[in-house]
Enzyme design. Sequence first.
Site, PDB file in Angstrom:
ATOM      1  N   ASP A  68       0.737  -1.083   0.070  1.00 15.13           N
ATOM      2  CA  ASP A  68      -0.052  -0.032   0.046  1.00 15.13           C
ATOM      3  C   ASP A  68       0.956   1.360  -0.128  1.00 15.13           C
ATOM      4  O   ASP A  68       1.969   1.539   0.849  1.00 15.13           O
ATOM      5  CB  ASP A  68      -0.865  -0.046   1.279  1.00 15.13           C
ATOM      6  CG  ASP A  68      -2.006   1.121   1.183  1.00 15.13           C
ATOM      7  OD1 ASP A  68      -2.952   0.966   0.417  1.00 15.13           O
ATOM      8  OD2 ASP A  68      -1.802   2.422   1.865  1.00 15.13           O
TER       9      ASP A  68
ATOM     10  N   ASN B 284      -2.338  12.670  -3.710  1.00 18.84           N
ATOM     11  CA  ASN B 284      -3.161  13.041  -4.547  1.00 18.84           C
ATOM     12  C   ASN B 284      -3.752  14.572  -4.488  1.00 18.84           C
ATOM     13  O   ASN B 284      -3.950  15.447  -5.295  1.00 18.84           O
ATOM     14  CB  ASN B 284      -4.341  12.169  -4.881  1.00 18.84           C
ATOM     15  CG  ASN B 284      -4.303  11.191  -5.852  1.00 18.84           C
ATOM     16  OD1 ASN B 284      -3.566  11.360  -6.881  1.00 18.84           O
ATOM     17  ND2 ASN B 284      -5.043  10.164  -6.020  1.00 18.84           N
TER      18      ASN B 284
ATOM     19  N   HIS C 181      -4.173  14.661  -9.246  1.00 19.62           N
ATOM     20  CA  HIS C 181      -4.583  13.451  -9.654  1.00 19.62           C
ATOM     21  C   HIS C 181      -3.543  13.068 -10.895  1.00 19.62           C
ATOM     22  O   HIS C 181      -3.174  11.917 -11.047  1.00 19.62           O
ATOM     23  CB  HIS C 181      -5.972  13.226 -10.076  1.00 19.62           C
ATOM     24  CG  HIS C 181      -6.956  13.183  -8.918  1.00 19.62           C
ATOM     25  ND1 HIS C 181      -7.115  12.266  -8.236  1.00 19.62           N
ATOM     26  CD2 HIS C 181      -7.623  14.229  -8.305  1.00 19.62           C
ATOM     27  CE1 HIS C 181      -7.875  12.456  -7.070  1.00 19.62           C
ATOM     28  NE2 HIS C 181      -8.159  13.716  -7.235  1.00 19.62           N
TER      29      HIS C 181
ATOM     30  N   ASP D  19      -1.488   9.612 -10.763  1.00 17.59           N
ATOM     31  CA  ASP D  19      -1.407   8.638 -11.847  1.00 17.59           C
ATOM     32  C   ASP D  19       0.161   8.526 -12.089  1.00 17.59           C
ATOM     33  O   ASP D  19       0.548   7.098 -12.405  1.00 17.59           O
ATOM     34  CB  ASP D  19      -2.161   9.066 -12.964  1.00 17.59           C
ATOM     35  CG  ASP D  19      -3.635   8.824 -12.928  1.00 17.59           C
ATOM     36  OD1 ASP D  19      -4.224   8.495 -11.773  1.00 17.59           O
ATOM     37  OD2 ASP D  19      -4.294   9.467 -13.755  1.00 17.59           O
TER      38      ASP D  19
ATOM     39  N   GLU E  44      -4.513   2.367  -4.773  1.00 16.69           N
ATOM     40  CA  GLU E  44      -2.984   2.465  -4.426  1.00 16.69           C
ATOM     41  C   GLU E  44      -2.440   1.096  -3.923  1.00 16.69           C
ATOM     42  O   GLU E  44      -1.366   1.117  -3.468  1.00 16.69           O
ATOM     43  CB  GLU E  44      -2.405   3.520  -3.560  1.00 16.69           C
ATOM     44  CG  GLU E  44      -3.164   3.439  -2.115  1.00 16.69           C
ATOM     45  CD  GLU E  44      -4.529   3.996  -1.768  1.00 16.69           C
ATOM     46  OE1 GLU E  44      -4.941   4.236  -0.679  1.00 16.69           O
ATOM     47  OE2 GLU E  44      -5.251   3.942  -2.748  1.00 16.69           O
TER      48      GLU E  44
END
Length: 304
Positions: free
Chosen positions: A174, A182, A187, A191, A218
């Site tokens: 994780d 983010n 965002h 990505d 994630e």
Amino acid sequence: MDQPRQRILIVDDMPTNIRILGEALRLEYAVSVATNGEQALAALAGDTPPDLVLLDVMMPGMDGFEVCRRLKDDPATRDVPVIFVTSLDEPVDEERGLSLGAVDYIAKPFSVPVVLVRVRNHLELSRKSRMLERLALLDGLTEVANRRGLDEALDREWRRASREKSSLGVIMCDIDHFKAYNDNYGHGAGDGCLRQVAQALSQALSRPGDFLGRYGGEEFLALLPGTGVEAAKEVAEKLRRAVFEQNLPHAHSSAADRVTLSLGVAALAPGQDDEPERLLEAADQALYRAKQAGRNRVAGAQED
């Protein structure tokens, strides 16, 4: 680098038919032969089944219809295309062969050029079908396996571990404080972070049999066949370092000044009543402990 030649299995009890087909096909393909149904199933039972089977019907013992039925009932071989090449030329026989899952039905005496064209066409169709299937199992953002691909791989490796009575290790990864990443970097940057983490994890998994996929959001999941919990923890630490050493800035993380991972490790040799969900739950609990202990670390579950 040259691509390996596609593999064709010829199943026929008549040496003349094997010789004629074999001589024609060996110019383009790697050819193996079987002279009865039992030999055919043994040849199909390996880790890398052939790309196509040319199958006679009339053979001593197990006939070709039964071979095809068993081949299509086995998840490991059901996608291998089968072409019947047989002296049974009645419509009812052709209907039976096609209904069992064969892609084509050629009556003897056959024309070698026609057989070659049909073989080539069905191999190309099979190649395109496999390519589309791989794309369907791929996460479009990170280019590792998606959740469906992971589920299929977990089921496959679980059954293999059960059959071989070996341990299957998993690592649940994780990204620490990814929501904050983010929220603060946007965002688009998020990505990019996911792509870079996936790349680092993929490169750090060195064994050909190890498998990585995006578990969701994630989270990533690594499958380690034939691996106990202590060995899996060593791999997990390698994964953690690979992401840490990318040095992706994360000023809004309490774990470090860069993007880091928390990792939970578990391993299990499947018993008769076990389900893979038990293994995932153990890895998830270990991941929770890694987060509770401060993140950017590996925690392991107890191995059964």
